[in-house]
Design an enzyme around this catalytic site. Sequence first.
Site, PDB file in Angstrom:
ATOM      1  N   ARG A  93     109.698  61.488  39.430  1.00  0.00           N
ATOM      2  CA  ARG A  93     110.490  62.044  40.518  1.00  0.00           C
ATOM      3  C   ARG A  93     111.958  62.188  40.132  1.00  0.00           C
ATOM      4  O   ARG A  93     112.833  62.236  40.991  1.00  0.00           O
ATOM      5  CB  ARG A  93     110.348  61.196  41.782  1.00  0.00           C
ATOM      6  CG  ARG A  93     110.737  59.731  41.619  1.00  0.00           C
ATOM      7  CD  ARG A  93     110.676  59.017  42.957  1.00  0.00           C
ATOM      8  NE  ARG A  93     110.917  57.587  42.812  1.00  0.00           N
ATOM      9  CZ  ARG A  93     111.116  56.752  43.836  1.00  0.00           C
ATOM     10  NH1 ARG A  93     111.125  57.227  45.059  1.00  0.00           N
ATOM     11  NH2 ARG A  93     111.305  55.483  43.625  1.00  0.00           N
ATOM     12  N   ASP A 124     104.573  62.276  45.051  1.00  0.00           N
ATOM     13  CA  ASP A 124     105.043  63.558  45.590  1.00  0.00           C
ATOM     14  C   ASP A 124     106.338  64.025  44.942  1.00  0.00           C
ATOM     15  O   ASP A 124     106.850  65.099  45.268  1.00  0.00           O
ATOM     16  CB  ASP A 124     105.216  63.471  47.109  1.00  0.00           C
ATOM     17  CG  ASP A 124     106.139  62.325  47.541  1.00  0.00           C
ATOM     18  OD1 ASP A 124     106.925  61.840  46.695  1.00  0.00           O
ATOM     19  OD2 ASP A 124     106.059  61.905  48.703  1.00  0.00           O
ATOM     20  N   ASP A 251     109.787  50.318  31.259  1.00  0.00           N
ATOM     21  CA  ASP A 251     110.271  51.673  31.527  1.00  0.00           C
ATOM     22  C   ASP A 251     111.509  51.673  32.400  1.00  0.00           C
ATOM     23  O   ASP A 251     112.118  52.727  32.616  1.00  0.00           O
ATOM     24  CB  ASP A 251     109.174  52.529  32.172  1.00  0.00           C
ATOM     25  CG  ASP A 251     108.624  51.918  33.440  1.00  0.00           C
ATOM     26  OD1 ASP A 251     108.032  50.830  33.353  1.00  0.00           O
ATOM     27  OD2 ASP A 251     108.786  52.517  34.514  1.00  0.00           O
TER      28      ASP A 251
END
Length: 487
Positions: A93, A124, A251
């Site tokens: 995102r 999303d 990460d």
Amino acid sequence: MHTFETLPFANSFAALPHIFYSAVTPTPLAHPHLVSFNADAAALIGLDPAQAQRPDAPAYLSGTAHLYGAQPVAALYAGHQFGYFVPQLGDGRAILLGEVQTPHGGWELQLKGAGLTPYSRNGDGRAVLRSSIREYLCSEAMHGLGIPTTRALSIVGSADEVYREQVETAAVVMRMAPSFVRFGSFEVFFYRSQPDAIRILADYVIARHYPELLDASDKYPRFLRAVVLATARLMAQWQAVGFAHGVMNTDNMSILGLTLDYGPFGFLDAYDPGYICNHSDQGGRYAFDQQPDIGSWNLTRLAQALTPLMEVDAAKEALNIYPAAFATRYIDLMSAKLGIVPGKDNVPLITGVLDILHSNHVDYTIFWRALCGFDSSPDATNAPLRDLFPDRAAFDAWAIGYRARLQAENSQDTARHDAMYRVNPKYILRNHLAEIAIRRACDHHDFSAVERLLDLLRRPFDEQPENAAYASAPPDWASHISVSCSS
């Protein structure tokens, strides 16, 4: 000063082979509106703060309008999440626009929440206003505290609906850093057995951020050593100020030693070394007192990923400097908080005060700020400070040793007080302060609390008497605030 149209973009990351990223296009927000604009961050890239007043500013700051010269990409990486390796993650995102060149180096601009990328998995690609406010404020709060961090330029909101635990509204944060490369950027290619990619990425990072190593015959071990030192020092700073990151996956670890990816973070209220700020971390892997060891564990994963570039023994040698580097930095920071000369012999005094802070549930930040005014004269009671402890005898016993140390160093109260006020903040971003700002923004479209906190947290060491209420202990309802990985 630059306008949105004249920002001098370069795109060094996008110039790397395509194996490192995917070209993407930000997904426009419907009717974007400006929530907040950070003039201090704008100054770093020479952007005229008056640009924020333009009607099209929200479009430029959210990726809805294209910034000339930007080449949007989503970076590929992998990582160990809660101890387990995930072979492909990447910017699910976040979208990197490129880097703005300045006389003092480049600043990468990245949109967080700008829509789907090839790495979004089942997500999303959006961020919500709630979490965007938390990241925006905390990155600037950490900068104010002198802790290495990414920065935040702006928040743009929209009425677009986003589904988390409940329906929320979308937002995009424009965040900034010299680099967003992380440990997982190397891990992905190690597990794919692609040593050439590891070398290309290491050379890229060294050339941009460690140029003094370029001509060294042992540049890769020295590069790892530099990352180990930067990470050790960052962990020490987190521990000294009482900051818990919450999701120290590989990460989320910066190759430059920056605080990266703000999610379910938290600053200590009552001192609790086992504090778990992340509701999703049910096993306490990333509890406050585990952070230094997790920093070391994560560095071991990075070192493993770099072994195609160096002998294993060289990697081990680099890793071996971590414990001493962390301990030395932490002792130095805590000694400064105590106003005493740094040294290993301070450890009993440091651990002693932490023990009584824990057993008495004393607010961490309030205590250290109050200690700045400690009166070292033999007959002084230091009543306001002493009264923070239900077990006053425990404080009295520790204070005897502290006073003796100050006297042995011929410490002068006035000078020491001034020095301690410069390292013990009065203001931190407590969860309840962020929550109040979030509720006003989300429920009432009132962003004034965000602006006030932004200004407050730029100067955390100043007295700011008009803002004294922000330095108070949290209200009872604050203990019920829950933040998770969706935060």
